[in-house]
Design a protein around this motif. Structure first.
Motif, mmCIF file in Angstrom:
data_model
loop_
_atom_site.group_PDB
_atom_site.id
_atom_site.type_symbol
_atom_site.label_atom_id
_atom_site.label_comp_id
_atom_site.label_asym_id
_atom_site.label_seq_id
_atom_site.Cartn_x
_atom_site.Cartn_y
_atom_site.Cartn_z
ATOM 1 N N GLN A 20 11.397 -6.732 -8.978
ATOM 2 C CA GLN A 20 10.463 -7.373 -9.905
ATOM 3 C C GLN A 20 9.224 -7.855 -9.147
ATOM 4 O O GLN A 20 9.106 -9.008 -8.758
ATOM 5 N N ILE A 21 8.276 -6.953 -8.939
ATOM 6 C CA ILE A 21 7.027 -7.304 -8.267
ATOM 7 C C ILE A 21 5.986 -6.255 -8.648
ATOM 8 O O ILE A 21 6.325 -5.103 -8.926
ATOM 9 N N ASP A 22 4.717 -6.647 -8.689
ATOM 10 C CA ASP A 22 3.669 -5.695 -9.029
ATOM 11 C C ASP A 22 2.582 -5.688 -7.958
ATOM 12 O O ASP A 22 2.640 -6.429 -6.964
ATOM 13 N N LYS A 23 1.560 -4.847 -8.160
ATOM 14 C CA LYS A 23 0.502 -4.675 -7.170
ATOM 15 C C LYS A 23 -0.263 -5.983 -6.924
ATOM 16 O O LYS A 23 -0.637 -6.288 -5.792
ATOM 17 N N GLN A 24 -0.496 -6.737 -7.993
ATOM 18 C CA GLN A 24 -1.252 -7.980 -7.855
ATOM 19 C C GLN A 24 -0.504 -8.981 -6.981
ATOM 20 O O GLN A 24 -1.099 -9.672 -6.149
ATOM 21 N N GLN A 25 0.810 -9.074 -7.172
ATOM 22 C CA GLN A 25 1.616 -9.979 -6.359
ATOM 23 C C GLN A 25 1.588 -9.560 -4.891
ATOM 24 O O GLN A 25 1.497 -10.403 -4.003
ATOM 25 N N LEU A 26 1.677 -8.258 -4.633
ATOM 26 C CA LEU A 26 1.623 -7.770 -3.256
ATOM 27 C C LEU A 26 0.254 -8.045 -2.637
ATOM 28 O O LEU A 26 0.153 -8.384 -1.452
ATOM 29 N N GLN A 31 0.341 -11.572 -1.667
ATOM 30 C CA GLN A 31 1.295 -11.755 -0.580
ATOM 31 C C GLN A 31 0.663 -11.484 0.776
ATOM 32 O O GLN A 31 0.925 -12.197 1.751
ATOM 33 N N PHE A 32 -0.196 -10.467 0.846
ATOM 34 C CA PHE A 32 -0.776 -10.072 2.125
ATOM 35 C C PHE A 32 -2.263 -10.402 2.245
ATOM 36 O O PHE A 32 -2.893 -10.046 3.238
ATOM 37 N N ALA A 33 -2.816 -11.085 1.233
ATOM 38 C CA ALA A 33 -4.219 -11.504 1.251
ATOM 39 C C ALA A 33 -5.158 -10.333 1.512
ATOM 40 O O ALA A 33 -6.046 -10.395 2.359
ATOM 41 N N VAL A 34 -4.920 -9.241 0.801
ATOM 42 C CA VAL A 34 -5.765 -8.057 0.905
ATOM 43 C C VAL A 34 -6.177 -7.639 -0.509
ATOM 44 O O VAL A 34 -5.670 -8.152 -1.505
ATOM 45 N N THR A 35 -7.099 -6.692 -0.611
ATOM 46 C CA THR A 35 -7.569 -6.245 -1.912
ATOM 47 C C THR A 35 -6.506 -5.407 -2.610
ATOM 48 O O THR A 35 -5.694 -4.732 -1.954
ATOM 49 N N ILE A 70 -3.532 -2.249 -1.322
ATOM 50 C CA ILE A 70 -2.128 -2.160 -1.711
ATOM 51 C C ILE A 70 -1.882 -0.875 -2.499
ATOM 52 O O ILE A 70 -0.892 -0.166 -2.280
ATOM 53 N N ASN A 71 -2.785 -0.557 -3.411
ATOM 54 C CA ASN A 71 -2.624 0.625 -4.254
ATOM 55 C C ASN A 71 -2.594 1.906 -3.422
ATOM 56 O O ASN A 71 -1.836 2.836 -3.724
ATOM 57 N N ARG A 72 -3.397 1.939 -2.352
ATOM 58 C CA ARG A 72 -3.436 3.120 -1.485
ATOM 59 C C ARG A 72 -2.072 3.350 -0.830
ATOM 60 O O ARG A 72 -1.581 4.478 -0.758
ATOM 61 N N ILE A 73 -1.435 2.273 -0.374
ATOM 62 C CA ILE A 73 -0.127 2.389 0.281
ATOM 63 C C ILE A 73 0.958 2.756 -0.722
ATOM 64 O O ILE A 73 1.780 3.652 -0.484
ATOM 65 N N LEU A 74 0.961 2.089 -1.883
ATOM 66 C CA LEU A 74 1.971 2.376 -2.899
ATOM 67 C C LEU A 74 1.838 3.800 -3.428
ATOM 68 O O LEU A 74 2.847 4.468 -3.697
#
Length: 231
Positions: A177-183, A186-190, A194-198
């Motif tokens: 239960q986690i989404d891109k915004q939470q990630l 979590q890592f203080a990045v844009t 995160i979307n590029r990695i996922l």
């Protein structure tokens, strides 16, 4: 707060039981119970509080906001976590924001009673010291990982750390239960980073993405991605 309610929370959490099992009755009767809705900012960075708290139900994010306005989630707390333990002794300002992710219940104890508890209860005194040391260790480890390892490795490692709390389906996939915004927080990045990695993990059929969930389809490959990105 009634003793029956206190016993209920102790039975539900090993951490709460470990803290309160030898708490003197004169201290037990001074605890106050409060409930807060999801989305409530429970404590703000810079606030000075006169009570010590234990989260007894629900989930809360611990975060800081940098000068650039970015929100950085340091940790996510669940039942049994202490709040304000670093600041309470000397009435220091809160170093972080505490925000309710779900509806939460807090137990609060005024500072004078908290200090008396530390003096009277050797069990809690030892638990408190161990918890402070572990917290410091975890913070330093996280800072070290942020400096040493690329974002790809840290995202893979975080997803793996969430697996024990995930829901396992009959086909072997695990739902987190986690989404891109939470990630992103979590890592203080844009969100783009995160979307590029996922997206890359999705292309390799390691994960699948849903609105507020991530499904891990290939655990072994995710572990391999985490290990390879360390080198």
């Amino acid at each position: 707060m009634g003793m029956q309610q206190m016993i209920k929370y102790m039975e539900q959490s090993d951490h709460i039981y470990a803290m309160l099992k030898q708490c003197p009755y004169e201290i037990l009767r001074e605890w106050k119970l409060t409930t807060h809705a999801a989305g409530t900012v429970l404590f703000s960075q810079g606030d000075v509080q006169d009570s010590f708290y234990i989260l007894v139900d629900g989930i809360a994010d611990i975060s800081v906001v940098g000068e650039n306005g970015k929100k950085y989630v340091q940790s996510t707390y669940a039942a049994g976590n202490m709040i304000g333990e670093l600041e309470i002794v000397d009435r220091l300002p809160f170093m972080s924001n505490v925000e309710a992710v779900t509806n939460v219940v807090l137990m609060g104890l005024k500072r004078d009673y908290f200090l008396k508890w530390l003096q009277l209860d050797r069990n809690f005194n030892e638990y408190f010291i161990r918890s402070i040391l572990k917290l410091q260790y975890d913070i330093l480890k996280k800072e070290g990982d942020n400096n040493l390892y690329p974002l790809h490795q840290r995202v893979c490692s975080y997803l793996l750390s969430c697996v024990p709390e995930g829901k396992k389906n009959t086909d072997g996939t695990i739902i987190i239960q986690i989404d891109k915004q939470q990630l992103s927080r979590q890592f203080a990045v844009t969100p783009r980073s995160i979307n590029r990695i996922l997206s890359k993990l999705k292309e390799h059929h390691i994960i699948s993405l849903h609105k507020h969930e991530i499904s891990i389809q290939n655990m072994d490959q995710l572990r391999l991605e985490e290990q390879m990105s360390r080198s």
